[in-house]
Structures are given as C-alpha cells and as structure tokens.
Enzyme design. Sequence first.
Site, PDB file in Angstrom:
ATOM      1  N   ALA A 231       1.129  -1.226  -0.039  1.00 28.98           N
ATOM      2  CA  ALA A 231      -0.020  -0.499  -0.503  1.00 28.98           C
ATOM      3  C   ALA A 231       0.954   1.142  -0.169  1.00 28.98           C
ATOM      4  O   ALA A 231       1.179   1.535   0.609  1.00 28.98           O
ATOM      5  CB  ALA A 231      -1.068   0.162   1.351  1.00 28.98           C
TER       6      ALA A 231
ATOM      7  N   LEU B 234       1.593   5.264  -2.348  1.00 28.08           N
ATOM      8  CA  LEU B 234       1.228   6.345  -3.298  1.00 28.08           C
ATOM      9  C   LEU B 234       2.461   6.024  -4.489  1.00 28.08           C
ATOM     10  O   LEU B 234       3.535   6.076  -3.618  1.00 28.08           O
ATOM     11  CB  LEU B 234       0.658   7.755  -3.009  1.00 28.08           C
TER      12      LEU B 234
ATOM     13  N   SER C 134      12.093  -0.182  -3.475  1.00 24.13           N
ATOM     14  CA  SER C 134      12.376   0.709  -5.090  1.00 24.13           C
ATOM     15  C   SER C 134      13.880   0.564  -5.515  1.00 24.13           C
ATOM     16  O   SER C 134      15.034   1.010  -4.364  1.00 24.13           O
ATOM     17  CB  SER C 134      11.401   1.395  -5.652  1.00 24.13           C
TER      18      SER C 134
ATOM     19  N   TYR D  55       8.300  10.406  -3.800  1.00 25.77           N
ATOM     20  CA  TYR D  55       8.308   9.419  -3.765  1.00 25.77           C
ATOM     21  C   TYR D  55       9.063   8.638  -3.181  1.00 25.77           C
ATOM     22  O   TYR D  55      10.003   7.918  -2.601  1.00 25.77           O
ATOM     23  CB  TYR D  55       7.404   8.960  -5.449  1.00 25.77           C
TER      24      TYR D  55
ATOM     25  N   LYS E  68      10.384   6.108   0.415  1.00 27.64           N
ATOM     26  CA  LYS E  68      10.905   4.476   0.249  1.00 27.64           C
ATOM     27  C   LYS E  68      12.711   4.429   1.630  1.00 27.64           C
ATOM     28  O   LYS E  68      12.401   3.966   1.650  1.00 27.64           O
ATOM     29  CB  LYS E  68      11.256   4.090  -0.973  1.00 27.64           C
TER      30      LYS E  68
HETATM   31  P1  NAD Z   1      -0.769  -0.043  -7.824  1.00 30.10           P
HETATM   32  O1  NAD Z   1      -0.835   1.912  -7.607  1.00 30.10           O
HETATM   33  O2  NAD Z   1      -0.618  -0.601  -8.151  1.00 30.10           O
HETATM   34  O3  NAD Z   1      -0.365  -0.337  -6.073  1.00 30.10           O
HETATM   35  C1  NAD Z   1      -1.138  -0.015  -4.736  1.00 30.10           C
HETATM   36  C2  NAD Z   1      -2.094  -0.122  -4.023  1.00 30.10           C
HETATM   37  O4  NAD Z   1      -2.240   0.272  -2.679  1.00 30.10           O
HETATM   38  C3  NAD Z   1      -3.323   0.218  -4.938  1.00 30.10           C
HETATM   39  O5  NAD Z   1      -3.733  -0.795  -5.041  1.00 30.10           O
HETATM   40  C4  NAD Z   1      -3.995   1.856  -3.520  1.00 30.10           C
HETATM   41  O6  NAD Z   1      -5.536   1.851  -3.582  1.00 30.10           O
HETATM   42  C5  NAD Z   1      -3.820   0.546  -1.855  1.00 30.10           C
HETATM   43  N1  NAD Z   1      -3.490   2.086  -1.657  1.00 30.10           N
HETATM   44  C6  NAD Z   1      -2.308   3.308  -1.165  1.00 30.10           C
HETATM   45  N2  NAD Z   1      -2.194   3.538  -0.562  1.00 30.10           N
HETATM   46  C7  NAD Z   1      -2.811   2.758   0.242  1.00 30.10           C
HETATM   47  C8  NAD Z   1      -3.594   3.025   2.033  1.00 30.10           C
HETATM   48  N3  NAD Z   1      -2.884   4.011   2.648  1.00 30.10           N
HETATM   49  N4  NAD Z   1      -4.391   2.572   2.376  1.00 30.10           N
HETATM   50  C9  NAD Z   1      -4.383   1.011   1.839  1.00 30.10           C
HETATM   51  N5  NAD Z   1      -4.722   0.638   0.347  1.00 30.10           N
HETATM   52  C10 NAD Z   1      -3.249   1.686  -0.428  1.00 30.10           C
HETATM   53  O7  NAD Z   1       0.708  -0.086  -7.390  1.00 30.10           O
HETATM   54  P2  NAD Z   1       2.231  -0.725  -7.478  1.00 30.10           P
HETATM   55  O8  NAD Z   1       2.676  -0.820  -9.030  1.00 30.10           O
HETATM   56  O9  NAD Z   1       1.662  -2.120  -7.022  1.00 30.10           O
HETATM   57  O10 NAD Z   1       3.121  -0.789  -6.323  1.00 30.10           O
HETATM   58  C11 NAD Z   1       3.200  -1.677  -5.448  1.00 30.10           C
HETATM   59  C12 NAD Z   1       4.069  -1.206  -4.002  1.00 30.10           C
HETATM   60  O11 NAD Z   1       5.259  -1.285  -4.801  1.00 30.10           O
HETATM   61  C13 NAD Z   1       3.739   0.672  -4.068  1.00 30.10           C
HETATM   62  O12 NAD Z   1       4.717   0.520  -2.875  1.00 30.10           O
HETATM   63  C14 NAD Z   1       4.807   0.648  -5.003  1.00 30.10           C
HETATM   64  O13 NAD Z   1       5.425   2.050  -4.502  1.00 30.10           O
HETATM   65  C15 NAD Z   1       6.150  -0.531  -4.667  1.00 30.10           C
HETATM   66  N6  NAD Z   1       7.016  -0.030  -6.146  1.00 30.10           N
HETATM   67  C16 NAD Z   1       6.359  -0.092  -7.307  1.00 30.10           C
HETATM   68  C17 NAD Z   1       7.364  -0.261  -8.294  1.00 30.10           C
HETATM   69  C18 NAD Z   1       6.348  -0.018  -9.580  1.00 30.10           C
HETATM   70  O14 NAD Z   1       7.333   0.585 -10.586  1.00 30.10           O
HETATM   71  N7  NAD Z   1       5.706  -0.312  -9.852  1.00 30.10           N
HETATM   72  C19 NAD Z   1       8.601  -0.007  -8.554  1.00 30.10           C
HETATM   73  C20 NAD Z   1       9.302   0.252  -6.905  1.00 30.10           C
HETATM   74  C21 NAD Z   1       8.763   0.327  -5.850  1.00 30.10           C
HETATM   75  C1  WQD Z   2      11.707   3.687 -17.245  1.00 27.74           C
HETATM   76  C2  WQD Z   2      12.793   3.991 -19.023  1.00 27.74           C
HETATM   77  C3  WQD Z   2      12.397   7.455 -19.418  1.00 27.74           C
HETATM   78  C4  WQD Z   2       8.302   7.038 -20.386  1.00 27.74           C
HETATM   79  C5  WQD Z   2      10.333   4.640 -12.197  1.00 27.74           C
HETATM   80  C6  WQD Z   2      10.122   5.814 -10.899  1.00 27.74           C
HETATM   81  C7  WQD Z   2      10.401   4.276 -10.339  1.00 27.74           C
HETATM   82  C8  WQD Z   2      10.000   3.480 -10.324  1.00 27.74           C
HETATM   83  C9  WQD Z   2       9.459   2.331 -11.431  1.00 27.74           C
HETATM   84  C10 WQD Z   2       7.845   2.670  -8.942  1.00 27.74           C
HETATM   85  C11 WQD Z   2      13.395   5.826 -18.376  1.00 27.74           C
HETATM   86  C12 WQD Z   2      11.795   6.439 -20.493  1.00 27.74           C
HETATM   87  C13 WQD Z   2       9.405   7.118 -19.791  1.00 27.74           C
HETATM   88  C14 WQD Z   2       8.137   7.313 -21.677  1.00 27.74           C
HETATM   89  C15 WQD Z   2      10.265   7.299 -22.154  1.00 27.74           C
HETATM   90  N1  WQD Z   2       8.532   3.273  -9.084  1.00 27.74           N
HETATM   91  N2  WQD Z   2      10.281   6.816 -20.654  1.00 27.74           N
HETATM   92  N3  WQD Z   2       9.075   7.701 -22.502  1.00 27.74           N
HETATM   93  O1  WQD Z   2      11.966   6.332 -14.241  1.00 27.74           O
HETATM   94  O2  WQD Z   2      13.470   4.353 -14.471  1.00 27.74           O
HETATM   95  O3  WQD Z   2      11.306   4.399 -12.714  1.00 27.74           O
HETATM   96  O4  WQD Z   2       8.706   3.422 -12.278  1.00 27.74           O
HETATM   97  O5  WQD Z   2       7.667   3.427  -7.559  1.00 27.74           O
HETATM   98  O6  WQD Z   2      10.837   4.795  -8.489  1.00 27.74           O
HETATM   99  O7  WQD Z   2      11.210   6.295 -10.898  1.00 27.74           O
HETATM  100  O8  WQD Z   2      10.828   4.108 -14.770  1.00 27.74           O
HETATM  101  O9  WQD Z   2       9.290   3.596 -16.980  1.00 27.74           O
HETATM  102  O10 WQD Z   2       9.196   5.749 -15.897  1.00 27.74           O
HETATM  103  O11 WQD Z   2      10.939   4.799 -17.524  1.00 27.74           O
HETATM  104  O12 WQD Z   2      11.006   7.741 -22.747  1.00 27.74           O
HETATM  105  O13 WQD Z   2       6.079   7.305 -22.402  1.00 27.74           O
HETATM  106  O14 WQD Z   2      11.793   5.219 -20.191  1.00 27.74           O
HETATM  107  O15 WQD Z   2      12.860   8.136 -19.775  1.00 27.74           O
HETATM  108  O16 WQD Z   2      14.217   6.190 -19.209  1.00 27.74           O
HETATM  109  P1  WQD Z   2      12.154   4.821 -14.012  1.00 27.74           P
HETATM  110  P2  WQD Z   2       9.545   4.389 -16.151  1.00 27.74           P
END
Ligand code: NAD
Ligand code: WQD
Length: 342
Positions: free
Chosen positions: A82, A84, A125, A150, A154
């Site tokens: 959970a 943002l 992350s 963000y 983390k």
């Molecule tokens: P997501 O937004 O799809 O899932 C997060 C879920 O948490 C959502 O369903 C949202 O409704 C819920 N949520 C948010 N705040 C809440 C709260 N206060 N109480 C209860 N529920 C809440 O995101 P995701 O891509 O599945 O990411 C999951 C986790 O992994 C996140 O913590 C995100 O920061 C981390 N993460 C994601 C990525 C990525 O690229 N997707 C990369 C690194 C880390």
């Molecule tokens: C990947 C590459 C962009 C969109 C982010 C968060 C990180 C984690 C994962 C978390 C980069 C390029 C992207 C577009 C593009 N998130 N790009 N055109 O930035 O590595 O990581 O997501 O929860 O914290 O920072 O991932 O998919 O945004 O970008 O050229 O429309 O694609 O410049 O090189 P990023 P991304």
Amino acid sequence: MKNILVTGGTGYIGSHTVVELINLGYNVVIVDNLSNSKEIVLDRIETITNVRPKFYLGDIRDREILDKIFDENKIDCVINFAGLKAVGESVRIPLEYYENNIYGAVVLLEEMQKHKVYNFIFSSSATVYGDPTSVPVDETFPTGGTTNPYGTTKLFIERILMDLSKSDPNFNIAILRYFNPIGAHPSGLMGEDPNGIPNNLAPYITQVMVGKRECLNIFGDDYDTPDGTCIRDYIHVCDLAYGHVCAIKKLESKPGVVIYNLGTGKGSSVFDVLHAFEKAYGKPIPYKIAPRREGDVTANYTKVAKAMNEIGFIAKYNIDDMARDAWNWQKNNPNGYEKKND
Ligand code: NAD
Ligand code: WQD
C-alpha cells in the site's frame, strides 16, 4: 508461515503476488483503500485461482480496521504494497506522499507490534540508490540522493525499519528493492491499469498500441549509452511476485532485516523495450524523440547474486515475454479494468 496480509493487494504488483501466493497454497487477506485500484481485481484473482481472497476495504492509516483484521485473522506475515507511487505527483503533493506512505507504514508496524505479528515485507525501490556511481548496483551501494519525494518515502521507511529492528528483535523484515516491474499475468486477466496519462514506459507503449495515445515520446536519445536512451532493469511482474514468496521463506529463518534487489540483472534501453513490444505487435510503433525528463538517471540495473544465493530468486522471463504479456493484457482490456471490451 501460511497466512499473509497483503496491503495494497488489489494494485498492480499486489494482485499478481496474491495470485502467486494462492497458487502456492497460502491463505491471503487483502486490505486496500482502492485509491488506485478496483474491486473487480478480486473477480479476476478468483477466475485465475478459483479462490476469492478475503478483502477488507480500508486504509493502512486506520487503526480500527487494522485491529479488526488482526483480531479476525491469524496473520503470520504482512506484505506492504500500500502506497502512492507516482513520481511527478509526489513532487506536487509531497505531504500526501509522506503522510500516506510513511505514516501509513508506521501505523501498520505499530499495529503489528501490538498484535504480535512480526514478519514484514516492504516494497522498496531501486530509486533509493539515486543516481548510482556505477552499474550494476548491489545491495551494499549507498542509498540516498533520491530525486523526488516518492523515492524519499521509500528511503525513510527503510531507515524506520532498520531502527525498528534494532529496538525490537522480534521483528523480521525483508526490504525488497524492485527495479522496473512491467508485464502482466499471462492469462490477460490482470495487468497494469494506470489512471490518466501513464508516467511509465510500458503502459504508455501499450496505450499507443491500442490507439489511446498517438506516439511514444522517448525522453532523450543523447545519454551516454550504446543507443543514447536510458537503461533500466525491467522485470516481469510475475517474477517479482515470486520474489515475495522467496522472501517469506527467508523470514522463516528469523534473519532480522534483510535487503534484496529484485531485477533480472539485464539492462535494457528504451529502444530495446520498444522493439520487444514491436515484436509482440507485429508492426512498428510510432515514436518521437522528446527532451530528457528531469530526474532520469542514465542507467540502473542490478547484480542478482545476493537474491539468487540467499533466497534462490531467479527471474525467468525476458523483455520479449514482458512485452507479449503486457500487450495481451492491454489488447483484451483496452480500458484497463473499467470495461472488458469496448
Ligand atoms: P499500485 O498503485 O497499483 O498499488 C498500490 C495499492 O495500494 C493500490 O491498490 C492502492 O489503492 C493501495 N493503497 C495506497 N495507499 C493506501 C493506503 N493508505 N491504505 C490502503 N491501501 C492503499 O502500485 P504498484 O505498482 O502495485 O506498487 C506497489 C508497491 O510497490 C508500492 O508501494 C510502490 O511504491 C512499490 N513499487 C512499485 C514500483 C513500480 O514500478 N510499480 C517500483 C518500485 C516499488
Ligand atoms: C523508464 C525509461 C524514461 C516514459 C520509475 C520510478 C521508480 C519506480 C519505477 C516506482 C526512462 C523512459 C518513460 C515515456 C520514455 N517506480 N520513458 N517515455 O523512471 O526508471 O522508474 O518507475 O515505484 O521509482 O522512478 O521508469 O517507466 O518511468 O521510465 O522515454 O513515456 O523510459 O525516460 O528512461 P523509471 P519509467
């Protein structure tokens, strides 16, 4: 450990992890406030696994709902998805990010302590490495230098977890630093469903493929990389889901705090990803070169040795698989979870 509370379990990574857990025989309870996901995800999980996980509509900042969950269920381990996660939004509304992510984690941990639930897995992350001095990065690389609120949430939560572990040795904590999760469940029933214009590369590309966006903007082709575009470590969301199972098993050995990078170890450029999607699509995908995006680092990918040696984690999918499954999801669900077809 059999009973797992998954916070954020209807979200992108959470839902795929829930499927993996159910398929491997775990009992799953989900809490999600649906701020960035939809309840229909539960139907999809049920269709894939034949099991409907117990679902609580609620917020991890709400002590009452957490008390209820811990009272009504014997939970062995909590996976905290959970939070943002939109980088740009976090710059605009940092306090909401700090409140939701950090305060949310603190309340959740306090409630766990109160109910004597001591196993915790945290979605961190690769962004905690900031702009790494070299690649591949391993878990000993310094953290800090995050480029947006963000990422800083983390980083701070990781520090809170270290302090908590020192103060209360009952806790066993796995910090998982995800690289770039993309792809979707091979069934085409679950995938990434961003609100509005996608910030991330893969969902942007699939929206171009489905005709919702005109063309991909490639943010810079003048980086110091072989083709000039940034390099990332893309990992299939189903591989990432399995990484959580590896972490649960590790926590059974009561290790205190452990940290693992979860990636494939392979760096791919934006063009590599685009070409993988073109292969899945069978035709070219329109793109144009746009200015660099602020905060982007040139290259970030991981060493896989620690996760492989200590928890047996090995990613099995490559970017072609990721592109195929992401496209399959988007093609079957052009509007995400909103409507099946239109
Ligand atoms: P997501 O937004 O799809 O899932 C997060 C879920 O948490 C959502 O369903 C949202 O409704 C819920 N949520 C948010 N705040 C809440 C709260 N206060 N109480 C209860 N529920 C809440 O995101 P995701 O891509 O599945 O990411 C999951 C986790 O992994 C996140 O913590 C995100 O920061 C981390 N993460 C994601 C990525 C990525 O690229 N997707 C990369 C690194 C880390
Ligand atoms: C990947 C590459 C962009 C969109 C982010 C968060 C990180 C984690 C994962 C978390 C980069 C390029 C992207 C577009 C593009 N998130 N790009 N055109 O930035 O590595 O990581 O997501 O929860 O914290 O920072 O991932 O998919 O945004 O970008 O050229 O429309 O694609 O410049 O090189 P990023 P991304």
